[in-house]
Scaffold this motif. Structure first.
Motif, PDB file in Angstrom:
ATOM      1  N   ARG A  72       1.962  -7.278   2.160  1.00 46.82           N
ATOM      2  CA  ARG A  72       3.207  -7.963   1.586  1.00 46.82           C
ATOM      3  C   ARG A  72       3.065  -9.574   0.950  1.00 46.82           C
ATOM      4  N   ASN A  73       3.972  -9.839   0.430  1.00 46.27           N
ATOM      5  CA  ASN A  73       4.748 -11.345   0.158  1.00 46.27           C
ATOM      6  C   ASN A  73       5.332 -11.236  -1.054  1.00 46.27           C
ATOM      7  N   PHE A  74       6.920 -10.675  -0.018  1.00 47.72           N
ATOM      8  CA  PHE A  74       8.220 -11.396  -0.954  1.00 47.72           C
ATOM      9  C   PHE A  74       9.243 -12.563   0.083  1.00 47.72           C
ATOM     10  N   TYR A  75       9.609 -12.682  -1.565  1.00 48.05           N
ATOM     11  CA  TYR A  75      10.314 -13.657  -1.357  1.00 48.05           C
ATOM     12  C   TYR A  75      11.406 -13.792  -1.974  1.00 48.05           C
ATOM     13  N   TYR A  76      12.999 -14.336  -1.777  1.00 52.19           N
ATOM     14  CA  TYR A  76      13.848 -14.796  -2.954  1.00 52.19           C
ATOM     15  C   TYR A  76      15.113 -15.439  -2.762  1.00 52.19           C
ATOM     16  N   GLY A  77      16.020 -15.796  -3.446  1.00 51.78           N
ATOM     17  CA  GLY A  77      16.266 -16.862  -3.480  1.00 51.78           C
ATOM     18  C   GLY A  77      16.224 -18.062  -4.620  1.00 51.78           C
ATOM     19  N   HIS A  78      15.611 -18.431  -5.083  1.00 54.63           N
ATOM     20  CA  HIS A  78      15.578 -19.887  -5.582  1.00 54.63           C
ATOM     21  C   HIS A  78      14.195 -19.531  -6.316  1.00 54.63           C
ATOM     22  N   HIS A  79      13.938 -19.588  -7.289  1.00 52.30           N
ATOM     23  CA  HIS A  79      13.933 -19.983  -8.785  1.00 52.30           C
ATOM     24  C   HIS A  79      12.786 -20.875  -8.429  1.00 52.30           C
ATOM     25  N   SER A 116       8.348  -7.386  -7.865  1.00 53.33           N
ATOM     26  CA  SER A 116       9.919  -7.397  -8.366  1.00 53.33           C
ATOM     27  C   SER A 116       9.708  -8.962  -8.636  1.00 53.33           C
ATOM     28  N   PHE A 117       9.803  -9.895  -9.900  1.00 59.27           N
ATOM     29  CA  PHE A 117       9.979 -10.756 -10.273  1.00 59.27           C
ATOM     30  C   PHE A 117      11.219 -11.366 -10.263  1.00 59.27           C
ATOM     31  N   PHE A 118      11.426 -12.721  -9.279  1.00 55.11           N
ATOM     32  CA  PHE A 118      12.394 -13.196  -8.912  1.00 55.11           C
ATOM     33  C   PHE A 118      13.257 -13.602 -11.036  1.00 55.11           C
ATOM     34  N   ALA A 119      12.328 -13.469 -11.539  1.00 57.84           N
ATOM     35  CA  ALA A 119      13.454 -13.992 -13.021  1.00 57.84           C
ATOM     36  C   ALA A 119      13.663 -12.413 -13.341  1.00 57.84           C
ATOM     37  N   THR A 120      14.864 -11.751 -13.563  1.00 57.05           N
ATOM     38  CA  THR A 120      15.848 -12.512 -14.056  1.00 57.05           C
ATOM     39  C   THR A 120      16.737 -12.380 -13.154  1.00 57.05           C
ATOM     40  N   HIS A 121      16.169 -12.959 -12.338  1.00 52.10           N
ATOM     41  CA  HIS A 121      18.496 -12.937 -11.517  1.00 52.10           C
ATOM     42  C   HIS A 121      18.030 -14.281 -11.436  1.00 52.10           C
ATOM     43  N   ALA A 122      19.835 -14.686 -10.789  1.00 50.86           N
ATOM     44  CA  ALA A 122      20.312 -15.603 -11.439  1.00 50.86           C
ATOM     45  C   ALA A 122      20.166 -16.428 -10.355  1.00 50.86           C
ATOM     46  N   TRP A 123      20.615 -17.622  -9.995  1.00 53.19           N
ATOM     47  CA  TRP A 123      20.239 -18.020  -8.477  1.00 53.19           C
ATOM     48  C   TRP A 123      22.188 -18.878  -8.002  1.00 53.19           C
ATOM     49  N   ASP A 124      22.610 -17.994  -7.038  1.00 51.02           N
ATOM     50  CA  ASP A 124      23.797 -18.532  -6.611  1.00 51.02           C
ATOM     51  C   ASP A 124      24.024 -19.397  -6.038  1.00 51.02           C
ATOM     52  N   GLY A 125      25.342 -19.742  -6.939  1.00 46.03           N
ATOM     53  CA  GLY A 125      25.401 -20.817  -5.875  1.00 46.03           C
ATOM     54  C   GLY A 125      25.300 -22.039  -6.645  1.00 46.03           C
ATOM     55  N   HIS A 126      24.376 -21.857  -7.921  1.00 45.91           N
ATOM     56  CA  HIS A 126      23.668 -22.774  -9.101  1.00 45.91           C
ATOM     57  C   HIS A 126      24.557 -22.798  -9.735  1.00 45.91           C
ATOM     58  N   ASP A 127      24.435 -23.768 -10.468  1.00 44.68           N
ATOM     59  CA  ASP A 127      24.928 -24.389 -11.922  1.00 44.68           C
ATOM     60  C   ASP A 127      24.008 -24.900 -13.083  1.00 44.68           C
ATOM     61  N   PRO A 128      22.990 -24.535 -13.995  1.00 44.58           N
ATOM     62  CA  PRO A 128      23.146 -22.803 -14.120  1.00 44.58           C
ATOM     63  C   PRO A 128      22.452 -22.419 -13.135  1.00 44.58           C
ATOM     64  N   PRO A 129      22.875 -20.622 -13.530  1.00 43.52           N
ATOM     65  CA  PRO A 129      22.416 -20.122 -11.972  1.00 43.52           C
ATOM     66  C   PRO A 129      20.806 -19.684 -12.812  1.00 43.52           C
ATOM     67  N   ASN A 172      32.684 -10.863 -10.258  1.00 45.80           N
ATOM     68  CA  ASN A 172      32.730 -12.424  -9.566  1.00 45.80           C
ATOM     69  C   ASN A 172      31.331 -12.492 -10.720  1.00 45.80           C
ATOM     70  N   ARG A 173      30.467 -12.209 -10.193  1.00 42.45           N
ATOM     71  CA  ARG A 173      29.006 -12.123 -11.037  1.00 42.45           C
ATOM     72  C   ARG A 173      29.111 -12.840 -12.290  1.00 42.45           C
ATOM     73  N   TRP A 174      29.456 -11.510 -13.235  1.00 43.48           N
ATOM     74  CA  TRP A 174      29.819 -12.330 -14.337  1.00 43.48           C
ATOM     75  C   TRP A 174      31.006 -13.022 -14.871  1.00 43.48           C
ATOM     76  N   ARG A 175      32.418 -12.888 -13.769  1.00 47.37           N
ATOM     77  CA  ARG A 175      32.657 -15.233 -14.131  1.00 47.37           C
ATOM     78  C   ARG A 175      32.227 -15.507 -14.261  1.00 47.37           C
ATOM     79  N   ASN A 176      31.267 -15.959 -13.244  1.00 46.05           N
ATOM     80  CA  ASN A 176      30.390 -16.458 -12.590  1.00 46.05           C
ATOM     81  C   ASN A 176      29.246 -17.414 -13.552  1.00 46.05           C
ATOM     82  N   ARG A 177      29.012 -16.788 -14.443  1.00 50.63           N
ATOM     83  CA  ARG A 177      27.659 -16.384 -15.307  1.00 50.63           C
ATOM     84  C   ARG A 177      27.135 -16.054 -16.431  1.00 50.63           C
ATOM     85  N   PHE A 178      28.332 -15.237 -17.440  1.00 52.38           N
ATOM     86  CA  PHE A 178      28.922 -14.886 -18.430  1.00 52.38           C
ATOM     87  C   PHE A 178      30.103 -14.855 -19.140  1.00 52.38           C
ATOM     88  N   ASP A 179      31.364 -15.810 -18.633  1.00 51.35           N
ATOM     89  CA  ASP A 179      32.626 -16.052 -19.006  1.00 51.35           C
ATOM     90  C   ASP A 179      32.890 -16.481 -20.685  1.00 51.35           C
TER      91      ASP A 179
END
Length: 197
Positions: A72-79, A116-129, A172-179
């Motif tokens: 097991r080597n799991f992590y999430y939340g940061h690019h 489970s690649f972190f890409a293509t996840h967005a980085w919540d709370g960051h701009d750009p996401p 909410n995620r659509w608005r913050n990322r793809f509006d």
């Protein structure tokens, strides 16, 4: 949502059964059905050397994780993450850890590795996401315009079923990322990250 999809893949059950509906409600995944009858515990019990690398929202409880995964080597939340004193892109770390599993697994056993690649996840709370690597950003999708989806309109949103309220996390995620304001930059960075993977 990503955590719901991952829970569905490893349990073989719908969200209405596994109930892993919130990213930080960690034990629902293990308590709503016989965990030993899910994919990775069954593989491990049948002689597979099993591994999990990358994004995972349910690292506890340890007995259930040990039942499912040898490695097991799991992590999430940061690019970007610091490893051995160097800031590295998480896609490179996902790759490095997957290769580590493949090189060091018992060669006389069958194996199953969930990456489970972190890409293509967005980085919540960051701009750009979305945070592709700098060299990818410089090379791909710069001189193109990505068409907006035909269903990405307010009229289509208003036509959604009643349970898609204004506070819906997907909305909410659509608005913050793809509006309209963010669409071109976000979609290009999303595609860049898919290209990296």
């Amino acid at each position: 949502m990503c955590w719901i999809s991952r829970a569905t893949m490893v349990t073989g059950t719908y969200a209405s059964r596994h109930l892993h509906l919130e990213p930080f409600r960690r034990n629902d995944l293990f308590e709503t059905h016989p965990w030993n009858e899910t994919l990775f515990p069954l593989l491990k019990a049948n002689g597979y050397y099993t591994g999990l690398v990358g994004k995972w929202h349910a690292p506890a409880p340890q007995p259930e994780m040990a039942m499912a995964f040898d490695y097991r080597n799991f992590y999430y939340g940061h690019h970007w993450m610091r490893r051995n004193g160097v800031m590295r892109h998480v896609t490179d770390l996902n790759l490095e850890d997957s290769i580590d599993f493949l090189r060091n697994r018992p060669m006389d056993k069958k194996f199953a590795l969930k990456v489970s690649f972190f890409a293509t996840h967005a980085w919540d709370g960051h701009d750009p996401p979305f945070g592709p690597k700098n060299e990818t950003k410089a090379r791909f999708y710069n001189n193109v315009t990505i068409p907006r989806p035909k269903t990405g309109t307010d009229a289509h949103w208003r036509g959604m079923p009643h349970f898609f309220k204004e506070g819906n996390e997907g909305r909410n995620r659509w608005r913050n990322r793809f509006d309209t304001e963010h669409y071109q930059n976000s979609i290009k960075d999303l595609y860049r990250m898919a290209t990296e993977v």
